[in-house]
Write an enzyme that holds these catalytic residues in place. Structure first.
Site, PDB file in Angstrom:
ATOM      1  N   ARG A  36       0.822  -1.224   0.000  1.00 51.76           N
ATOM      2  CA  ARG A  36       0.000   0.000   0.000  1.00 51.76           C
ATOM      3  C   ARG A  36       0.853   1.270   0.000  1.00 51.76           C
ATOM      4  O   ARG A  36       0.388   2.327  -0.414  1.00 51.76           O
ATOM      5  CB  ARG A  36      -0.946   0.004   1.201  1.00 51.76           C
ATOM      6  CG  ARG A  36      -2.138  -0.933   1.002  1.00 51.76           C
ATOM      7  CD  ARG A  36      -3.053  -0.933   2.188  1.00 51.76           C
ATOM      8  NE  ARG A  36      -4.285  -1.652   1.914  1.00 51.76           N
ATOM      9  CZ  ARG A  36      -5.264  -1.812   2.780  1.00 51.76           C
ATOM     10  NH1 ARG A  36      -5.153  -1.309   4.007  1.00 51.76           N
ATOM     11  NH2 ARG A  36      -6.358  -2.472   2.449  1.00 51.76           N
ATOM     12  N   GLY A 351      -7.855  -8.951   0.746  1.00 54.55           N
ATOM     13  CA  GLY A 351      -6.617  -9.132   1.504  1.00 54.55           C
ATOM     14  C   GLY A 351      -6.012 -10.531   1.376  1.00 54.55           C
ATOM     15  O   GLY A 351      -4.817 -10.673   1.119  1.00 54.55           O
ATOM     16  N   GLY A 374     -12.155  -4.639   1.910  1.00 55.90           N
ATOM     17  CA  GLY A 374     -13.581  -4.311   1.991  1.00 55.90           C
ATOM     18  C   GLY A 374     -14.041  -3.422   0.842  1.00 55.90           C
ATOM     19  O   GLY A 374     -15.133  -3.607   0.293  1.00 55.90           O
TER      20      GLY A 374
END
Ligand code: 3PG
Ligand code: MG
Length: 398
Positions: A36, A351, A374
């Site tokens: 990320r 994930g 999500g």
């Protein structure tokens, strides 16, 4: 989407919402997976190279509105400094006088990271005063945090009505682009592989995707509920009995829409997850009463890869087995390897699947790995994400 390319950031304070909610090593507290962080580097470098003042803001974990030292962004600041080869100061907070003076002192091309937004309860409450405080740090607001854009929080949603100029970061734009290319406007045939533990968490995804796909592959523990619905005995396997009729409904929907559905034809069983040494492959019709299913078998993998070979677009969410506990990783890794070598457009989200693709060494071989968990699922459910909706509305206004 209007990206950073369309705004002048030179000499401006550019508030960049990123998602640095990264896993930290339990022993040394260092960043354990920096995907990320890597993902926002194009945006950050562009702002810095164009003479903007980069103000990075993120949450980490769920501190529930309190200062939790273990959830400080300090390890992220250190990690980012290592990547950039220059100091990345961490502000002691994300609002207030000290932060403001640190921001005011930033040179053009400089960077600062604000402390965890969720140390303030107002972040998750989408509080207008807090949003305004954050906005007061920004001449330009950039959202490059796709992975948290399903949250209507102050830094992704509330802030937008108080900032003069908005733009999407490159990572955000890429996420939306791959969603469009894979789900909204795919080259066909389109296959979706859905796995993971629970059907209950994937119903919205299945209902939305079944009318859109040509091939649907169901694996993971959630397949057990479908198998049981079809009359198979699944022994001690995890099953959601409350969702058996839903599973039948979804299969019926697929049939009505002419979707080719693949469920496991053979499975890896063991007395329990800890007894991998006793694992063996059986036909789905021969699952012993005293064993549970922890992976799909070789014949299933073969059927899956054969079905996928004819597809132009493949989207994968959710592992096929308990891949974190050997020997139940085989099917998931085989799928990852297949996707890595496939010529189709291959998009991976969630994930667990992202981490499986990485563990299998395929993260740079597939077309795209989403940073979203999500958020990716909500996109797959056909929902509009509050962060993206607000950003688009703001960009449309200018
Ligand atoms: C995530 O990792 O899912 C995002 O960073 C959002 O975090 P959250 O689920 O705690 O809102
Ligand atoms: Mg989450």
């Amino acid at each position: 989407m209007k990206t950073l390319d369309h705004v002048n950031v030179s000499g401006k304070r550019v508030f960049i919402r990123v998602d640095f909610n990264v896993p930290l090593d339990k022993k040394d507290g260092r960043v354990a997976d920096d995907a990320r962080i890597q993902a926002i580097l194009p945006t950050l470098r562009t702002v810095m190279d164009s003479g903007g003042k980069a103000i990075l803001a993120s949450h980490l974990g769920r501190p529930k509105g309190k200062v939790v030292p273990e959830m400080s962004l300090a390890p992220v600041a250190r990690h980012l400094a290592g990547i950039l080869g220059k100091d990345v100061p961490l502000a002691p907070d994300c609002i207030g006088a000290t932060v403001r003076s640190m921001v005011d002192a930033l040179p053009n091309g400089g960077v600062i990271l604000l402390e965890n937004l969720r140390f303030h309860p107002e972040e998750e409450k989408n509080d207008p005063d807090f949003s305004k405080e954050l906005a007061s740090l920004a001449d330009v607001y950039v959202n490059d945090a796709f992975a948290v854009s399903h949250r209507a929080h102050a830094s992704v949603h509330g802030i937008i009505r108080f900032v003069p100029v908005c733009a999407a970061g490159y990572q955000m734009a890429k996420e939306v682009e791959y969603f469009k290319k894979s789900i909204e406007n795919p080259r066909r045939p389109l296959a979706v592989v859905i796995g993971g533990a629970k059907v209950s968490t994937k119903i919205g995804v299945l209902e939305n995707l079944i009318p859109k796909v040509d091939v649907l592959i169901i694996g993971g523990a959630m397949a057990n509920t479908f198998l049981k619905a079809q009359g198979y005995r699944v022994g001690k396997s995890m099953v959601e009995d409350d969702f058996i009729s839903k599973a039948l409904e979804l299969l019926k929907l697929a049939q009505d829409r002419n979707v080719r559905v693949l469920l496991p034809v053979d499975v890896v069983v063991a007395p329990d997850m800890e007894s991998g040494a006793q694992a063996r492959v059986v036909d789905v019709a021969s699952v012993p009463e005293d064993a549970g299913i922890f992976d799909v078998g070789d014949r299933t993998v073969k059927a899956v890869t054969e079905a996928l070979s004819g597809c132009a677009t493949i989207v994968w969410n959710g592992p096929l087995g308990a891949f974190e506990t050997p020997p139940f990783e085989k099917a998931t890794f085989a799928l990852a390897a297949f996707l890595g070598s496939s010529k189709a457009l291959t998009v991976i989200g969630g994930g667990d699947s992202a981490s499986a693709v990485k563990k299998a060494g395929m993260d740079h071989k597939v077309s795209y790995v989403s940073t979203g968990g999500g958020a990716f699922l909500e996109m797959m459910e056909g929902k509009s994400l509050p962060g993206i909706e607000a950003l688009e509305a703001c960009m449309g206004k200018e």
